[in-house]
Design an enzyme around this catalytic site. Sequence first.
Site, PDB file in Angstrom:
ATOM      1  N   CYS A   1      -6.668   9.785   1.932  1.00 18.24           N
ATOM      2  CA  CYS A   1      -6.148  10.778   0.990  1.00 18.24           C
ATOM      3  C   CYS A   1      -6.020  12.139   1.684  1.00 18.24           C
ATOM      4  O   CYS A   1      -6.990  12.635   2.263  1.00 18.24           O
ATOM      5  CB  CYS A   1      -7.049  10.891  -0.232  1.00 18.24           C
ATOM      6  SG  CYS A   1      -6.529  12.181  -1.375  1.00 18.24           S
TER       7      CYS A   1
ATOM      8  N   TYR B   1       5.962  13.736   1.711  1.00 19.92           N
ATOM      9  CA  TYR B   1       5.100  12.745   1.085  1.00 19.92           C
ATOM     10  C   TYR B   1       3.683  12.862   1.626  1.00 19.92           C
ATOM     11  O   TYR B   1       3.474  13.165   2.796  1.00 19.92           O
ATOM     12  CB  TYR B   1       5.632  11.339   1.355  1.00 19.92           C
ATOM     13  CG  TYR B   1       6.920  11.057   0.632  1.00 19.92           C
ATOM     14  CD1 TYR B   1       6.903  10.638  -0.692  1.00 19.92           C
ATOM     15  CD2 TYR B   1       8.144  11.242   1.262  1.00 19.92           C
ATOM     16  CE1 TYR B   1       8.086  10.383  -1.376  1.00 19.92           C
ATOM     17  CE2 TYR B   1       9.333  10.990   0.587  1.00 19.92           C
ATOM     18  CZ  TYR B   1       9.293  10.563  -0.725  1.00 19.92           C
ATOM     19  OH  TYR B   1      10.467  10.328  -1.388  1.00 19.92           O
TER      20      TYR B   1
ATOM     21  N   CYS C   1      -6.643  12.404  -6.950  1.00 20.89           N
ATOM     22  CA  CYS C   1      -5.905  13.543  -6.395  1.00 20.89           C
ATOM     23  C   CYS C   1      -4.398  13.451  -6.669  1.00 20.89           C
ATOM     24  O   CYS C   1      -3.674  14.432  -6.466  1.00 20.89           O
ATOM     25  CB  CYS C   1      -6.137  13.644  -4.890  1.00 20.89           C
ATOM     26  SG  CYS C   1      -7.836  14.068  -4.443  1.00 20.89           S
TER      27      CYS C   1
ATOM     28  N   PHE D   1       6.688   6.928  -6.190  1.00 23.78           N
ATOM     29  CA  PHE D   1       5.922   8.190  -6.239  1.00 23.78           C
ATOM     30  C   PHE D   1       5.361   8.486  -7.627  1.00 23.78           C
ATOM     31  O   PHE D   1       4.494   9.341  -7.782  1.00 23.78           O
ATOM     32  CB  PHE D   1       6.802   9.358  -5.760  1.00 23.78           C
ATOM     33  CG  PHE D   1       7.839   9.793  -6.761  1.00 23.78           C
ATOM     34  CD1 PHE D   1       9.030   9.101  -6.899  1.00 23.78           C
ATOM     35  CD2 PHE D   1       7.617  10.894  -7.580  1.00 23.78           C
ATOM     36  CE1 PHE D   1       9.985   9.486  -7.831  1.00 23.78           C
ATOM     37  CE2 PHE D   1       8.567  11.302  -8.512  1.00 23.78           C
ATOM     38  CZ  PHE D   1       9.753  10.593  -8.638  1.00 23.78           C
TER      39      PHE D   1
ATOM     40  N   ASP E   1      10.494  -5.229   6.763  1.00 23.78           N
ATOM     41  CA  ASP E   1       9.768  -3.967   6.531  1.00 23.78           C
ATOM     42  C   ASP E   1      10.498  -3.159   5.461  1.00 23.78           C
ATOM     43  O   ASP E   1      11.694  -3.340   5.256  1.00 23.78           O
ATOM     44  CB  ASP E   1       9.649  -3.161   7.837  1.00 23.78           C
ATOM     45  CG  ASP E   1       8.500  -2.147   7.769  1.00 23.78           C
ATOM     46  OD1 ASP E   1       7.572  -2.328   6.954  1.00 23.78           O
ATOM     47  OD2 ASP E   1       8.536  -1.155   8.533  1.00 23.78           O
ATOM     48  N   GLU E   2       9.765  -2.281   4.777  1.00 25.33           N
ATOM     49  CA  GLU E   2      10.342  -1.466   3.691  1.00 25.33           C
ATOM     50  C   GLU E   2      11.045  -2.366   2.677  1.00 25.33           C
ATOM     51  O   GLU E   2      12.134  -2.052   2.182  1.00 25.33           O
ATOM     52  CB  GLU E   2      11.324  -0.419   4.259  1.00 25.33           C
ATOM     53  CG  GLU E   2      10.725   0.503   5.307  1.00 25.33           C
ATOM     54  CD  GLU E   2       9.837   1.613   4.741  1.00 25.33           C
ATOM     55  OE1 GLU E   2       9.549   1.600   3.510  1.00 25.33           O
ATOM     56  OE2 GLU E   2       9.408   2.473   5.535  1.00 25.33           O
TER      57      GLU E   2
ATOM     58  N   SER F   1       3.516  -0.796   8.497  1.00 25.16           N
ATOM     59  CA  SER F   1       4.390  -1.105   9.635  1.00 25.16           C
ATOM     60  C   SER F   1       3.570  -1.479  10.862  1.00 25.16           C
ATOM     61  O   SER F   1       3.920  -2.396  11.605  1.00 25.16           O
ATOM     62  CB  SER F   1       5.298   0.089   9.946  1.00 25.16           C
ATOM     63  OG  SER F   1       6.158   0.336   8.853  1.00 25.16           O
ATOM     64  N   GLU F   2       2.453  -0.771  11.052  1.00 27.87           N
ATOM     65  CA  GLU F   2       1.535  -1.068  12.151  1.00 27.87           C
ATOM     66  C   GLU F   2       1.051  -2.519  12.059  1.00 27.87           C
ATOM     67  O   GLU F   2       1.035  -3.257  13.052  1.00 27.87           O
ATOM     68  CB  GLU F   2       0.325  -0.139  11.970  1.00 27.87           C
ATOM     69  CG  GLU F   2      -0.291   0.426  13.194  1.00 27.87           C
ATOM     70  CD  GLU F   2      -1.159   1.614  12.812  1.00 27.87           C
ATOM     71  OE1 GLU F   2      -0.842   2.728  13.261  1.00 27.87           O
ATOM     72  OE2 GLU F   2      -2.142   1.443  12.048  1.00 27.87           O
TER      73      GLU F   2
ATOM     74  N   GLY G   1       0.851  -1.188   0.000  1.00 27.23           N
ATOM     75  CA  GLY G   1       0.000   0.000   0.000  1.00 27.23           C
ATOM     76  C   GLY G   1       0.882   1.231   0.000  1.00 27.23           C
ATOM     77  O   GLY G   1       2.109   1.120   0.062  1.00 27.23           O
TER      78      GLY G   1
HETATM   79  P1  ADP Z   1       3.078   2.766   6.661  1.00 21.38           P
HETATM   80  O1  ADP Z   1       4.060   1.797   7.247  1.00 21.38           O
HETATM   81  O2  ADP Z   1       2.158   2.140   5.648  1.00 21.38           O
HETATM   82  O3  ADP Z   1       3.722   4.021   6.125  1.00 21.38           O
HETATM   83  P2  ADP Z   1       2.369   3.299   9.417  1.00 21.38           P
HETATM   84  O4  ADP Z   1       2.009   1.972  10.029  1.00 21.38           O
HETATM   85  O5  ADP Z   1       3.743   3.822   9.692  1.00 21.38           O
HETATM   86  O6  ADP Z   1       2.091   3.238   7.831  1.00 21.38           O
HETATM   87  O7  ADP Z   1       1.363   4.437   9.902  1.00 21.38           O
HETATM   88  C1  ADP Z   1      -0.033   4.289   9.923  1.00 21.38           C
HETATM   89  C2  ADP Z   1      -0.593   5.356  10.835  1.00 21.38           C
HETATM   90  O8  ADP Z   1      -0.296   6.638  10.306  1.00 21.38           O
HETATM   91  C3  ADP Z   1      -2.090   5.353  10.978  1.00 21.38           C
HETATM   92  O9  ADP Z   1      -2.547   4.472  11.973  1.00 21.38           O
HETATM   93  C4  ADP Z   1      -2.389   6.807  11.373  1.00 21.38           C
HETATM   94  O10 ADP Z   1      -2.316   6.955  12.775  1.00 21.38           O
HETATM   95  C5  ADP Z   1      -1.235   7.583  10.775  1.00 21.38           C
HETATM   96  N1  ADP Z   1      -1.578   8.448   9.638  1.00 21.38           N
HETATM   97  C6  ADP Z   1      -1.050   9.656   9.378  1.00 21.38           C
HETATM   98  N2  ADP Z   1      -1.497  10.152   8.216  1.00 21.38           N
HETATM   99  C7  ADP Z   1      -2.340   9.242   7.705  1.00 21.38           C
HETATM  100  C8  ADP Z   1      -3.126   9.145   6.485  1.00 21.38           C
HETATM  101  N3  ADP Z   1      -3.138  10.123   5.580  1.00 21.38           N
HETATM  102  N4  ADP Z   1      -3.857   8.029   6.288  1.00 21.38           N
HETATM  103  C9  ADP Z   1      -3.857   7.038   7.202  1.00 21.38           C
HETATM  104  N5  ADP Z   1      -3.150   7.058   8.344  1.00 21.38           N
HETATM  105  C10 ADP Z   1      -2.392   8.134   8.601  1.00 21.38           C
HETATM  106 MG    MG Z   2       6.136   1.677   7.197  1.00 21.82          MG
HETATM  107 ZN    ZN Z   3      -8.262  12.157  -3.006  1.00 25.16          ZN
END
Ligand code: ADP
Ligand code: MG
Ligand code: ZN
Length: 203
Positions: A146, A180, A187, A121, A89-90, A24-25, A17
Amino acid sequence: MIRIPPQRGGWLEVICGPMFSGKSEEMIRRLRRAEIAGQRVVIFKPRIDDRFDAADVVSHAGARMRAVPVSSVAELVARAQGFEVVGIDEVQFFEHPVVSASLELAEGGARVVAAGLDQDFRRLPFGPIPELLSHAEFVDKLQAVCHRCGGPATTTQRLVAGKPAPYSGETVLVGAAEQYEARCRDCHEPGTDAAALGASAAA
Ligand code: ADP
Ligand code: MG
Ligand code: ZN
């Protein structure tokens, strides 16, 4: 969704995604549960990604879990020996051999959980992700919110000084002066070089 994991042997899960979609969560959630089940668990991350804490996987919401930064796929494979659950991760930042390494670990009996950006991107498939997706037993594609419209975001928008980044920019720019945002298809702004150059010349 009910999922019945294989009874024996390993398998590959991919969580993908855009940025902020919770990859990561979700990685942390899955590996914590494995830890609670008494399994030997490790998370690797590429050494390139030191935006947050170098020795932890940290989500944008603050959840964290200890991680091992590795410089190469060979180092990852060497350090993964003896673990029942291997998180990566990553994963988009690893070299292409991360695909065969993940399959080898799974075939050796490990549960491999790989999380990463499915698109760069420019919205092009990112590095080893397409092949990982096609080999995986389980795939989850998460959406963020978004930043523009609040709808489900499936893309990552790179901005430089608030404007769409040039399409010809480097794919990986960790720590550079850019920002980012998560955006939906509608959008997302492609940032053609001509438009970006024209915009900065006019500014
Ligand atoms: P990823 O690893 O996919 O970048 P993370 O697990 O680091 O995502 O972060 C997810 C968390 O980021 C969400 O639970 C929320 O608290 C926060 N967050 C900040 N901006 C957004 C956004 N635009 N959409 C969804 N979550 C967001
Ligand atoms: Mg991450
Ligand atoms: Zn949008």
